[in-house]
Write a protein that holds these residues in place. Structure first.
Motif, short mmCIF file in Angstrom:
data_model
loop_
_atom_site.label_atom_id
_atom_site.label_comp_id
_atom_site.label_asym_id
_atom_site.label_seq_id
_atom_site.Cartn_x
_atom_site.Cartn_y
_atom_site.Cartn_z
N LEU A 115 44.17 31.23 35.01
CA LEU A 115 43.54 32.37 35.56
C LEU A 115 42.86 33.21 34.48
O LEU A 115 42.69 34.38 34.76
CB LEU A 115 44.65 33.37 36.30
CG LEU A 115 45.14 32.83 37.60
CD1 LEU A 115 46.24 33.85 37.94
CD2 LEU A 115 44.20 32.62 38.69
N THR A 116 42.53 32.81 33.37
CA THR A 116 42.09 33.33 32.18
C THR A 116 40.69 34.01 32.48
O THR A 116 40.71 35.17 32.14
CB THR A 116 41.92 32.48 30.97
OG1 THR A 116 43.20 31.88 30.75
CG2 THR A 116 41.46 33.29 29.91
N ASP A 117 40.08 33.37 33.39
CA ASP A 117 38.69 33.70 33.45
C ASP A 117 38.50 33.99 34.94
O ASP A 117 37.25 34.62 35.23
CB ASP A 117 37.64 32.90 33.13
CG ASP A 117 37.65 32.25 31.91
OD1 ASP A 117 37.79 33.23 30.76
OD2 ASP A 117 37.69 31.38 31.18
N GLU A 159 38.53 36.83 37.91
CA GLU A 159 38.61 38.02 38.18
C GLU A 159 38.99 38.50 39.70
O GLU A 159 39.42 39.35 39.81
CB GLU A 159 37.01 38.77 37.95
CG GLU A 159 36.92 40.41 38.18
CD GLU A 159 35.36 40.60 37.87
OE1 GLU A 159 35.31 41.96 38.37
OE2 GLU A 159 34.70 40.30 37.19
N LYS A 180 43.81 41.55 38.56
CA LYS A 180 42.83 40.78 39.05
C LYS A 180 42.30 41.59 40.46
O LYS A 180 43.21 42.46 40.88
CB LYS A 180 43.49 39.48 39.27
CG LYS A 180 44.16 38.90 38.42
CD LYS A 180 43.04 38.43 37.34
CE LYS A 180 43.70 37.57 36.13
NZ LYS A 180 42.65 37.39 35.22
N TRP A 234 51.10 29.18 38.10
CA TRP A 234 50.59 29.77 36.67
C TRP A 234 50.88 28.88 35.74
O TRP A 234 50.26 28.65 34.53
CB TRP A 234 50.64 31.20 36.70
CG TRP A 234 50.51 32.06 37.82
CD1 TRP A 234 51.21 33.30 38.06
CD2 TRP A 234 49.42 32.06 38.87
NE1 TRP A 234 50.71 33.72 39.20
CE2 TRP A 234 49.65 33.29 39.55
CE3 TRP A 234 48.40 31.12 38.96
CZ2 TRP A 234 48.88 33.44 40.67
CZ3 TRP A 234 47.82 31.29 40.04
CH2 TRP A 234 48.04 32.71 40.97
#
Length: 367
Positions: free
Chosen positions: A2-4, A6, A43, A248
């Motif tokens: 989920l780093t990138d 949004e 997020k 995750w």
């Protein structure tokens, strides 16, 4: 993973949220979901949740038999309030504000209603709320409904330009064959293209699975919608509490890679797919503003032509040349009445306003 990311859409099926034997809510699972979501409050998140009909069965005592359309609608009416309250209680205990949104097929296929739904969802996300979306089964008929929330979730991801769609399922991803029937079936961790061979792995469309109405075929249909719109899509096993946290941390799943990022995919759709229904001509000041990334305001419009409705695509002209294209926020007669006006004057002229922009920058692409 989920780093990138949004904006995230998560689909939750009936068989995960509601116990198949008792038609009662799995409260421990929902509490674990709330805990997982509380760790993602940076997020923008939308939940697409089934379960209203299953919960309505329990409230109305309709066990152990197939339902008529009228009975399904009655169960949806009886169960939706229970479903909404369950999410409100569980997520509210973690400081998360929820909002109910019931959609039908027409809301995601008709441009005017699509824009209205998108505007509402974007506003809720900007206010840090989590919309809980379900198909409006109380009024939908077989002819005007999705029938499964996999594709509704994909259309929602497309609508808001989500970076990722997650389908919490009763299986940990896509296999070359049904692993419950074929011991030699191989798990596919990454799918970069939905070839005919991949689509064939979904089996027959609308294969029933327990209380839900979807199957792998509908999930692959959802993948086609989502990846074409620029959203990655994940299928993972969501049956155990804490399924998101497990994902995750590297839990097994299948990742369908997007063909493009959401913004580029949306720009291509507006700029190259939609046929313009009219034109608006702008002055030099508006041209500079658009090139700087701003929305098109009425003040910069000198003329309006064509016959169009709110949500239609229109060409934006400067010196007779098409320099941009976008989805307009007002019908042709209203757009013509407010051209050249300051945004603050719209309400006085029309008696209402649908936003300050004639074409919002999110619905506009420079050519």
């Amino acid at each position: 993973m989920l780093t990138d990311v949004e904006t995230l859409v998560i689909k939750i099926g009936s068989a995960i949220l509601v116990d198949a034997e008792t038609s009662r809510l799995r409260e421990d699972w929902l509490e674990a979901l709330a805990l997982d979501l509380s760790a993602l409050q940076d997020k923008r998140i939308i939940l697409v949740s089934s379960g209203a009909i299953a919960l309505g069965r329990q409230r109305l005592g309709l066990f152990g038999k197939s339902l008529t359309l009228a009975q399904k609608q009655a169960c949806a009416a009886a169960g939706q309030s229970r479903l909404t309250r369950a999410y409100e209680d569980a997520l509210g205990a973690r400081g998360i504000v929820t909002a109910q949104a019931l959609l039908t097929l027409n809301d995601t296929e008709h441009r005017r209603r699509w824009l209205n739904a998108r505007s509402t969802l974007e506003t809720l996300l900007d206010l840090k709320a989590i919309p809980i979306i379900n198909e409006n089964d109380t009024v939908a008929t077989d002819e005007i409904r999705y029938g499964d929330n996999d594709r509704l979730a994909a259309r929602t991801a497309q609508m808001i330009g989500a970076d990722m769609l997650i389908l919490l399922s009763d299986i940990d991803g896509l296999y070359t064959a049904d692993p419950r029937k074929d011991a030699g079936a191989k798990h596919l961790p990454v799918i970069t293209s939905l070839t005919d061979e991949i689509k064939a792995m979904g089996g027959e469309p609308n294969a029933a699975t327990g209380m839900g109405t979807g199957g792998m075929a509908t999930k692959l249909a959802a993948a086609d919608i989502a990846t074409s719109a620029g959203s990655d899509m994940v299928i993972c096993d969501g049956r155990e509490p804490g399924a998101l946290a497990k994902l995750w941390s590297g839990g097994r799943h299948s990742l369908f890679k997007a063909k493009d990022n959401p913004r580029k995919a949306r720009a291509q759709w507006i700029g190259g797919t939609l046929k313009p229904c009219g034109c608006v001509t702008i002055d030099k000041g508006a041209l500079k503003a658009l090139r700087d990334g701003s929305s098109l305001l009425p003040a910069g419009v000198t003329s309006v032509s064509g016959t169009f409705e709110k949500g239609d695509a229109v060409s934006i002209l400067s010196d007779g040349q098409e320099i941009a294209r976008g989805l307009i926020a007002y019908d042709h007669p209203q757009a013509d009445r407010i051209k050249g006006l300051k945004s603050g004057e719209i309400s006085a002229v029309l008696g209402y306003e649908n936003g300050a922009a004639l074409i919002h920058r999110d619905n506009l692409v420079m050519l």
